[in-house]
Motif scaffolding. Structure first.
Motif, PDB file in Angstrom:
ATOM      1  N   ASP A 169      -5.255 -15.493   4.028  1.00 41.76           N
ATOM      2  CA  ASP A 169      -4.058 -16.522   4.218  1.00 41.76           C
ATOM      3  C   ASP A 169      -2.942 -15.731   3.642  1.00 41.76           C
ATOM      4  N   GLU A 170      -3.235 -14.702   2.817  1.00 43.29           N
ATOM      5  CA  GLU A 170      -2.012 -14.032   2.185  1.00 43.29           C
ATOM      6  C   GLU A 170      -2.447 -12.705   1.962  1.00 43.29           C
ATOM      7  N   PHE A 171      -1.450 -11.710   2.026  1.00 45.07           N
ATOM      8  CA  PHE A 171      -2.041 -10.240   1.744  1.00 45.07           C
ATOM      9  C   PHE A 171      -0.757  -9.508   1.320  1.00 45.07           C
ATOM     10  N   ILE A 172      -0.947  -9.101   0.004  1.00 47.23           N
ATOM     11  CA  ILE A 172       0.095  -8.168  -0.408  1.00 47.23           C
ATOM     12  C   ILE A 172      -0.442  -6.597  -0.537  1.00 47.23           C
ATOM     13  N   GLU A 173       0.188  -5.909   0.488  1.00 45.03           N
ATOM     14  CA  GLU A 173      -0.218  -4.301   0.493  1.00 45.03           C
ATOM     15  C   GLU A 173       0.072  -3.609  -0.806  1.00 45.03           C
ATOM     16  N   ILE A 174      -0.432  -2.759  -1.250  1.00 44.92           N
ATOM     17  CA  ILE A 174      -0.182  -1.721  -2.268  1.00 44.92           C
ATOM     18  C   ILE A 174      -0.409  -0.270  -2.082  1.00 44.92           C
TER      19      ILE A 174
END
Lengths: 280, 316
Positions: free
Chosen positions: B80-85
């Motif tokens: 539903d949500e993704f923060i790429e690192i």
């Protein structure tokens, strides 16, 4: 048809008339061509007296070099490979194993043992390149895992001597998982704070480099040993260029920060002893 | 433009025929529903027959299908949500190894995977899904971060191998993979690994030490690719089909040999034909697996992980 036979007289020497040096009395260094007595070669830990070239030796020679009075107890000496995948390439795998066993007198590509080194307890695993290129299959993984268990139980330092082309294709998925199996045991050894020295010898590549060989508290190597993940041929094909001189040599790997030190085989036993004494 | 593999063509031909038939029916105002239904049945039968009798080599081809969902396709479809690192904090950022925190049904996961490219430009950027050492170090950095914050880890494996380049050697490709393998055993959080495409050797294993290692139906996982195996054992690429047979590298083989923990089914004909279904199946399995793993105390989970891999191998 005269160009198939020699016309000049005196060049043809019948085999029985050939004078040969007695077998095994002399050793010629493949690097500098110097000829030396085999006994002298053995005393120098199978290194060349002239150029220092380290001959490729096997588990037996390492055990003799390291254990006091050559006294040691071998672990799992009879363990041998199954053929879980019924692997057939140009030959079937059990036939290949049998032929190699006959040729080398070995059961597989690693032997493990424990004993005393300068009166210190030590557990050693040493690979034999003669056995299908020192390739790692289930036996290699299992014997190393059990040797590490022995090291854990006896709290004795573990020495791994690698000489291998990598994982053994004929056991495919099983071979791959030996990388995991051995590394898992090393994680436990690491947690227990028991010293692990990985000695990389010529050559150490592929799945062996990408698992136990690079996981030592001390990763050390013999001079000139080829050490890498991918083999030189594969890299040459990938980049389409010739490789720089000395690429993937022990000295190169040390310069790039992945070896703790390079040790001459003649000094191996004493240097390891000093190291372990400093740690205890 | 859809790519068709050799064994997909007869099916595509029939499907084209069906479309044509329906079009003609509308144009000429004739009822073809009986004929269409019969053709639809034939298509279904042919599909079933084709895909239940694939050779190992054909599975390898499917695993490399250019339309197949890649790591980011799974992330997009299940999170539903993704923060790429980015980055390994040492050398750089490896675009062949991606990762970040993602939220699936209110559960935060660390998701890491090899990423392939769809077109020439992307393929170059992603280095064909072949990570360099910094890729493995980035993956490990992210895993340790997940451990610090108590978040479970998912890894998606899809690589033709770790990159065999000059700089990769200089920066310690072997050491990077080895360290990942060892350190993944000691991670205190649950680790679930899914082979979504190709699982080539150490390059795959470097992010594939988990409490559960699962393979999608049409993937392969082995010590070497069939082509390279053929080159080494037969001295030519031409024996890749035999090599694939000999290596027993499919999901079914690996599961039967106890080398992976399960198989995730794909839509009939392969994951590339229905992204929604393929990714939702994976999502469901991930959540169920996590629930199972959450019931095991952390230390116990670590020991079970070690023991599981410890049992792999056949010796006499």
């Amino acid at each position: 048809m005269s160009w198939f036979t020699r016309k000049d007289k005196g060049i043809n020497t019948p085999t029985e008339a050939k004078r040969e040096a007695p077998d095994g009395l002399w050793y010629q260094c493949p690097s500098c061509k110097k000829v030396m007595h085999t006994r002298e070669h053995r005393i120098l830990a199978y290194t060349c007296s002239n150029c220092g070239y380290h001959e490729k030796i096997g588990s037996q020679e390492y055990f003799e070099l390291l254990f006091d009075q050559t006294r040691y107890t071998e672990l799992d000496a009879l363990m041998s490979s199954g053929d879980p995948l019924n692997f057939v390439d140009t030959k079937n795998y059990p036939d290949r194993l049998k032929a190699t066993e006959k040729k080398t007198g070995l059961k597989d590509a690693v032997r493990t043992a424990y004993g005393k080194m300068n009166e210190l307890d030590i557990t050693v695993a040493a690979m034999d390149f003669n056995f299908i290129g020192g390739s790692m299959g289930s036996v290699v993984g299992e014997k190393i895992a059990r040797a590490i268990d022995h090291s854990l139980e006896t709290k004795s330092p573990f020495l791994m001597i690698s000489r291998s082309g990598g994982a053994r294709m004929m056991e495919a998925g099983y071979s791959l998982m030996q990388m995991a199996k051995t590394s898992a045991r090393l994680a436990l050894l690491d947690e227990a704070g028991i010293p692990y020295v990985s000695l990389l010898t010529d050559p150490t590549t592929g799945g062996v480099t990408a698992s136990y060989a690079m996981l030592g508290d001390f990763n050390i190597a013999e001079p000139g040993a080829l050490i890498g993940f991918a083999g030189p041929r594969v890299i040459r094909e990938t980049i389409g260029k010739d490789l720089p001189k000395g690429f993937q040599s022990a000295e190169f790997v040390l310069e790039h920060g992945f070896l703790d030190f390079i040790v001459d085989r003649k000094d191996l036993k004493d240097k390891l002893t000093s190291l372990f004494k400093m740690l205890s | 433009m859809k790519t068709l593999l050799e064994f997909e063509k007869p099916i595509a031909d029939l499907e084209a025929k069906l479309v044509e038939m329906k079009k003609l029916a509308v144009e000429n105002n004739v009822d073809v529903s009986a004929a269409a239904a019969s053709l639809e049945n034939s298509i279904e039968d042919l599909k079933r027959e084709t895909f239940s009798n694939l050779t190992r080599w054909q599975r390898v081809l499917l695993s490399r299908h250019p339309d197949r969902p890649y790591t980011f396709d799974y992330i997009e479809n299940i999170c539903d949500e993704f923060i790429e690192i980015f980055g390994d904090r040492t050398v750089g950022d490896d675009k062949a190894m991606v990762g970040g925190f993602g939220k699936i049904d209110n559960q935060t996961f660390m998701i890491i995977g090899q990423q392939k490219g769809r077109n020439t430009k992307q393929r170059q950027k992603r280095n064909f899904g072949m990570p360099n050492p910094e890729g493995y170090r980035k993956a490990l950095r992210l895993m340790k971060m997940a451990e610090k914050f108590g978040k479970p880890i998912i890894t998606f494996i899809d690589t033709p191998g770790a990159f065999p380049g000059l700089e990769a050697e200089e920066r310690g490709q072997g050491e990077a993979i080895a360290r990942n393998i060892r350190d993944m055993f000691m991670l205190k959080v649950p680790v679930i690994c899914v082979i979504i495409g190709e699982g080539a050797s150490g390059g795959a294993l470097g992010i594939a030490i988990g409490d559960r290692v699962l393979m999608l139906e049409n993937t392969w996982y082995s010590v070497i690719s069939p082509e390279n195996c053929s080159t080494i054992l037969w001295r030519t690429w031409n024996f890749k089909e035999q090599a694939a047979e000999a290596l027993k590298l499919t999901a079914k083989d690996m599961f039967e040999n106890g080398l992976v923990d399960g198989i995730i089914p794909e839509p009939l004909g392969g994951a590339h034909l229905d992204y929604a279904l393929a990714t939702q199946t994976v999502k469901k399995v991930l959540l169920e697996t996590l629930e199972e793993l959450n019931n095991i105390p952390s230390r116990e989970r670590i020991l079970q992980r070690i023991e599981k891999f410890g049992k792999m191998g056949v010796v006499i």
